[in-house]
Scaffold this active site. Structure first.
Site, PDB file in Angstrom:
ATOM      1  N   CYS A   1      54.611  23.962  27.143  1.00  0.00           N
ATOM      2  CA  CYS A   1      54.808  22.512  27.129  1.00  0.00           C
ATOM      3  C   CYS A   1      55.527  22.105  28.413  1.00  0.00           C
ATOM      4  O   CYS A   1      56.623  22.598  28.700  1.00  0.00           O
ATOM      5  CB  CYS A   1      55.629  22.092  25.907  1.00  0.00           C
ATOM      6  SG  CYS A   1      55.978  20.317  25.902  1.00  0.00           S
TER       7      CYS A   1
ATOM      8  N   HIS B   1      50.524  36.933  35.504  1.00  0.00           N
ATOM      9  CA  HIS B   1      49.825  35.658  35.702  1.00  0.00           C
ATOM     10  C   HIS B   1      49.650  34.889  34.391  1.00  0.00           C
ATOM     11  O   HIS B   1      48.830  33.980  34.308  1.00  0.00           O
ATOM     12  CB  HIS B   1      48.460  35.882  36.370  1.00  0.00           C
ATOM     13  CG  HIS B   1      48.563  36.325  37.813  1.00  0.00           C
ATOM     14  ND1 HIS B   1      47.515  36.885  38.513  1.00  0.00           N
ATOM     15  CD2 HIS B   1      49.608  36.279  38.679  1.00  0.00           C
ATOM     16  CE1 HIS B   1      47.915  37.158  39.749  1.00  0.00           C
ATOM     17  NE2 HIS B   1      49.182  36.812  39.877  1.00  0.00           N
TER      18      HIS B   1
ATOM     19  N   GLN C   1      47.580  41.549  35.965  1.00  0.00           N
ATOM     20  CA  GLN C   1      47.311  40.196  36.477  1.00  0.00           C
ATOM     21  C   GLN C   1      46.408  39.450  35.499  1.00  0.00           C
ATOM     22  O   GLN C   1      46.179  38.254  35.656  1.00  0.00           O
ATOM     23  CB  GLN C   1      46.609  40.275  37.836  1.00  0.00           C
ATOM     24  CG  GLN C   1      47.438  40.949  38.914  1.00  0.00           C
ATOM     25  CD  GLN C   1      46.592  41.241  40.144  1.00  0.00           C
ATOM     26  OE1 GLN C   1      46.424  40.383  41.011  1.00  0.00           O
ATOM     27  NE2 GLN C   1      46.047  42.443  40.227  1.00  0.00           N
TER      28      GLN C   1
ATOM     29  N   LEU D   1      36.317  50.029  41.609  1.00  0.00           N
ATOM     30  CA  LEU D   1      34.876  50.206  41.773  1.00  0.00           C
ATOM     31  C   LEU D   1      34.576  50.623  43.209  1.00  0.00           C
ATOM     32  O   LEU D   1      33.742  51.483  43.461  1.00  0.00           O
ATOM     33  CB  LEU D   1      34.162  48.884  41.441  1.00  0.00           C
ATOM     34  CG  LEU D   1      32.678  48.946  41.181  1.00  0.00           C
ATOM     35  CD1 LEU D   1      32.343  49.919  40.059  1.00  0.00           C
ATOM     36  CD2 LEU D   1      32.154  47.561  40.842  1.00  0.00           C
TER      37      LEU D   1
ATOM     38  N   SER E   1      41.218  43.460  43.565  1.00  0.00           N
ATOM     39  CA  SER E   1      40.640  43.385  44.912  1.00  0.00           C
ATOM     40  C   SER E   1      41.686  43.364  46.015  1.00  0.00           C
ATOM     41  O   SER E   1      41.339  43.464  47.188  1.00  0.00           O
ATOM     42  CB  SER E   1      39.782  42.125  45.015  1.00  0.00           C
ATOM     43  OG  SER E   1      40.573  40.986  44.721  1.00  0.00           O
TER      44      SER E   1
HETATM   45  C1  BJW Z   1      35.844  46.933  38.961  1.00  0.00           C
HETATM   46  C2  BJW Z   1      34.841  46.808  38.000  1.00  0.00           C
HETATM   47  C3  BJW Z   1      34.730  47.837  37.039  1.00  0.00           C
HETATM   48  C4  BJW Z   1      34.751  45.094  39.296  1.00  0.00           C
HETATM   49  N1  BJW Z   1      35.558  48.888  37.095  1.00  0.00           N
HETATM   50  N2  BJW Z   1      36.653  47.969  38.994  1.00  0.00           N
HETATM   51  C5  BJW Z   1      48.279  33.321  52.696  1.00  0.00           C
HETATM   52  C6  BJW Z   1      48.555  34.667  52.880  1.00  0.00           C
HETATM   53  C7  BJW Z   1      49.160  35.427  51.857  1.00  0.00           C
HETATM   54  C8  BJW Z   1      49.476  34.843  50.637  1.00  0.00           C
HETATM   55  C9  BJW Z   1      49.207  33.513  50.470  1.00  0.00           C
HETATM   56  C10 BJW Z   1      48.611  32.765  51.480  1.00  0.00           C
HETATM   57  N3  BJW Z   1      48.453  31.498  51.025  1.00  0.00           N
HETATM   58  C11 BJW Z   1      48.923  31.448  49.755  1.00  0.00           C
HETATM   59  C12 BJW Z   1      49.384  32.662  49.393  1.00  0.00           C
HETATM   60  C13 BJW Z   1      49.949  33.046  48.066  1.00  0.00           C
HETATM   61  C14 BJW Z   1      48.871  33.081  47.011  1.00  0.00           C
HETATM   62  C15 BJW Z   1      47.782  34.070  47.449  1.00  0.00           C
HETATM   63  O1  BJW Z   1      47.895  35.269  47.308  1.00  0.00           O
HETATM   64  N4  BJW Z   1      46.690  33.567  47.991  1.00  0.00           N
HETATM   65  C16 BJW Z   1      45.630  34.435  48.517  1.00  0.00           C
HETATM   66  C17 BJW Z   1      44.290  34.082  47.878  1.00  0.00           C
HETATM   67  C18 BJW Z   1      45.647  34.349  50.005  1.00  0.00           C
HETATM   68  N5  BJW Z   1      49.493  33.550  45.792  1.00  0.00           N
HETATM   69  C19 BJW Z   1      50.075  32.701  44.936  1.00  0.00           C
HETATM   70  O2  BJW Z   1      50.074  31.492  45.110  1.00  0.00           O
HETATM   71  C20 BJW Z   1      50.812  33.330  43.775  1.00  0.00           C
HETATM   72  N6  BJW Z   1      52.129  32.830  43.743  1.00  0.00           N
HETATM   73  C21 BJW Z   1      53.014  33.032  44.733  1.00  0.00           C
HETATM   74  O3  BJW Z   1      52.737  33.677  45.715  1.00  0.00           O
HETATM   75  O4  BJW Z   1      54.213  32.493  44.466  1.00  0.00           O
HETATM   76  C22 BJW Z   1      55.201  32.562  45.492  1.00  0.00           C
HETATM   77  C23 BJW Z   1      55.890  31.247  45.586  1.00  0.00           C
HETATM   78  C24 BJW Z   1      56.947  31.165  46.455  1.00  0.00           C
HETATM   79  C25 BJW Z   1      57.606  29.976  46.569  1.00  0.00           C
HETATM   80  C26 BJW Z   1      57.211  28.868  45.828  1.00  0.00           C
HETATM   81  C27 BJW Z   1      56.168  28.966  44.964  1.00  0.00           C
HETATM   82  C28 BJW Z   1      55.502  30.161  44.850  1.00  0.00           C
HETATM   83  C29 BJW Z   1      50.167  32.977  42.456  1.00  0.00           C
HETATM   84  C30 BJW Z   1      48.826  33.637  42.304  1.00  0.00           C
HETATM   85  C31 BJW Z   1      48.149  33.119  41.045  1.00  0.00           C
HETATM   86  C32 BJW Z   1      46.802  33.775  40.805  1.00  0.00           C
HETATM   87  N7  BJW Z   1      46.132  33.085  39.766  1.00  0.00           N
HETATM   88  C33 BJW Z   1      44.809  33.554  39.343  1.00  0.00           C
HETATM   89  C34 BJW Z   1      44.238  32.548  38.311  1.00  0.00           C
HETATM   90  C35 BJW Z   1      45.162  32.330  37.120  1.00  0.00           C
HETATM   91  C36 BJW Z   1      44.890  33.250  35.988  1.00  0.00           C
HETATM   92  C37 BJW Z   1      43.472  33.114  35.431  1.00  0.00           C
HETATM   93  O5  BJW Z   1      42.933  32.012  35.322  1.00  0.00           O
HETATM   94  O6  BJW Z   1      42.908  34.152  35.035  1.00  0.00           O
HETATM   95  O7  BJW Z   1      44.918  34.879  38.828  1.00  0.00           O
HETATM   96  S1  BJW Z   1      43.649  33.709  40.703  1.00  0.00           S
HETATM   97  C38 BJW Z   1      42.860  35.144  40.089  1.00  0.00           C
HETATM   98  O8  BJW Z   1      43.047  36.200  41.058  1.00  0.00           O
HETATM   99  C39 BJW Z   1      43.627  35.538  38.812  1.00  0.00           C
HETATM  100  C40 BJW Z   1      43.742  37.030  39.001  1.00  0.00           C
HETATM  101  O9  BJW Z   1      44.780  37.562  38.229  1.00  0.00           O
HETATM  102  C41 BJW Z   1      43.940  37.175  40.484  1.00  0.00           C
HETATM  103  C42 BJW Z   1      43.620  38.553  41.015  1.00  0.00           C
HETATM  104  O10 BJW Z   1      42.254  38.839  40.850  1.00  0.00           O
HETATM  105  P1  BJW Z   1      41.755  40.350  40.646  1.00  0.00           P
HETATM  106  O11 BJW Z   1      42.256  40.852  39.349  1.00  0.00           O
HETATM  107  O12 BJW Z   1      42.062  41.143  41.845  1.00  0.00           O
HETATM  108  O13 BJW Z   1      40.173  40.110  40.484  1.00  0.00           O
HETATM  109  P2  BJW Z   1      39.025  40.206  41.607  1.00  0.00           P
HETATM  110  O14 BJW Z   1      37.810  39.594  41.023  1.00  0.00           O
HETATM  111  O15 BJW Z   1      39.493  39.658  42.892  1.00  0.00           O
HETATM  112  O16 BJW Z   1      38.821  41.763  41.819  1.00  0.00           O
HETATM  113  C43 BJW Z   1      38.240  42.574  40.834  1.00  0.00           C
HETATM  114  C44 BJW Z   1      38.196  44.011  41.352  1.00  0.00           C
HETATM  115  O17 BJW Z   1      37.695  44.853  40.327  1.00  0.00           O
HETATM  116  C45 BJW Z   1      37.283  44.204  42.568  1.00  0.00           C
HETATM  117  O18 BJW Z   1      37.925  45.088  43.482  1.00  0.00           O
HETATM  118  C46 BJW Z   1      36.044  44.863  41.993  1.00  0.00           C
HETATM  119  O19 BJW Z   1      35.384  45.741  42.889  1.00  0.00           O
HETATM  120  C47 BJW Z   1      36.644  45.641  40.835  1.00  0.00           C
HETATM  121  N8  BJW Z   1      35.720  45.882  39.708  1.00  0.00           N
HETATM  122  N9  BJW Z   1      34.123  45.697  38.170  1.00  0.00           N
HETATM  123  C48 BJW Z   1      36.471  48.977  38.039  1.00  0.00           C
HETATM  124  N10 BJW Z   1      33.745  47.844  36.021  1.00  0.00           N
END
Ligand code: BJW
Length: 235
Positions: free
Chosen positions: A117, A109, A91, A203, A178
């Site tokens: 573009c 992602h 991701q 973690l 997460s």
């Molecule tokens: C450690 C550590 C160490 C710390 N060692 N571990 C309602 C219900 C269900 C779903 C939805 C809803 N409403 C909307 C949705 C869909 C939505 C969604 O999921 N929303 C939720 C928030 C509810 N999803 C979307 O919109 C996605 N698209 C989609 O579903 O398309 C379908 C579609 C259908 C039809 C038409 C159109 C679309 C798109 C999701 C895009 C996510 N984008 C981001 C930002 C862009 C990229 C960027 O700028 O970097 O992506 S958001 C952000 O979160 C980023 C990440 O990739 C993503 C996930 O985060 P991640 O990696 O889990 O990070 P953290 O910080 O949350 O967790 C870190 C973890 O590491 C923790 O557990 C820590 O404990 C651990 N940790 N240090 C080991 N040293």
């Protein structure tokens, strides 16, 4: 016998490389509002703010102190040695898996070092700051470049290939995520349907912990190399 492995990584795998996670107390979402920088509506409303956000993160990624860590290295080594199929789905939009040597890798992602573009659709490598004055290298249109990343409400990349791999995997490993964001948070359920062994390395237990058969908790630089070593020793 385990033959086909799918690994999913999230921000936690890059935290010890000097990149912020999103939802930890000092994470990116404690400093920025999602709706200001990570939706298509935010970009349409205030592209300068969104460019500034990614320009800052891109510059940080390219700073000399940010390097792949032992978790990235262990996953690259597992792919290199593993005799069966191996797919790494991240991701993360950083390029630390590539720098560690991972090859069969999907950035679901998007990628911070690429731009897209909006006019012609070309995706090109880019390490420079973006602004409203940026010009597309492919079609020469002014002001149509956006970061090649997937914002909320947009479809993640290569979902068909990911779904195919999950449907046939024997082992699914989720690292440093997460479990907040779909569709990635639902991959463990797809792996369970395929009858795979499901393992969480994080973690602390994620939101989706109950879907995993196994969990190992601690910093990625410890738990990932340990798990990879144990997996290779099992063979
Ligand atoms: C450690 C550590 C160490 C710390 N060692 N571990 C309602 C219900 C269900 C779903 C939805 C809803 N409403 C909307 C949705 C869909 C939505 C969604 O999921 N929303 C939720 C928030 C509810 N999803 C979307 O919109 C996605 N698209 C989609 O579903 O398309 C379908 C579609 C259908 C039809 C038409 C159109 C679309 C798109 C999701 C895009 C996510 N984008 C981001 C930002 C862009 C990229 C960027 O700028 O970097 O992506 S958001 C952000 O979160 C980023 C990440 O990739 C993503 C996930 O985060 P991640 O990696 O889990 O990070 P953290 O910080 O949350 O967790 C870190 C973890 O590491 C923790 O557990 C820590 O404990 C651990 N940790 N240090 C080991 N040293």
């Amino acid at each position: 016998m385990t033959r086909r492995i799918v690994v999913l990584t999230g921000a936690g795998v890059s935290q010890e490389s000097g990149l912020d996670t999103f939802r930890d107390p000092d994470g990116i979402w404690s400093k920025y509002r999602v709706e200001d920088v990570a939706t298509p509506e935010a970009f349409a409303r205030d592209p300068r703010k969104v460019h500034d956000f990614y320009n800052l993160r891109r510059r940080n990624l390219l700073a000399g102190h940010v390097k792949p860590n032992t978790a990235h290295a262990a996953l690259a080594e597992l792919e290199r040695i593993w005799p069966g199929e191996f797919l790494l789905v991240t991701q993360n939009i950083d390029d630390l898996h590539e720098r560690a040597g991972s090859q069969n890798l999907i950035h679901m992602h998007g990628e911070m070092r690429k731009v897209r573009c909006a006019a012609c659709g070309a995706v090109t490598a880019n390490d420079a700051d973006l602004s409203l004055a940026s010009v597309c290298g492919a079609c020469t249109k002014l002001g149509a470049l956006r970061p090649h990343v997937v914002w909320f409400g947009e479809m993640p990349l290569e979902m068909e290939r990911i779904g195919e791999a999950l449907a046939h995997c024997d082992l699914f490993i989720s690292v440093g995520t997460s479990g907040n964001v779909y569709p990635a948070a639902g991959f463990v359920a797809e792996a369970n349907v395929a009858g795979a062994r499901t393992v969480e390395l994080n973690l602390e237990p994620s939101l989706g912990r109950s879907h995993f058969a196994e969990g190992h908790y601690g910093k990625a630089t410890s738990v990932v190399p340990e798990f990879v070593a144990a997996l290779l020793a099992e063979r």
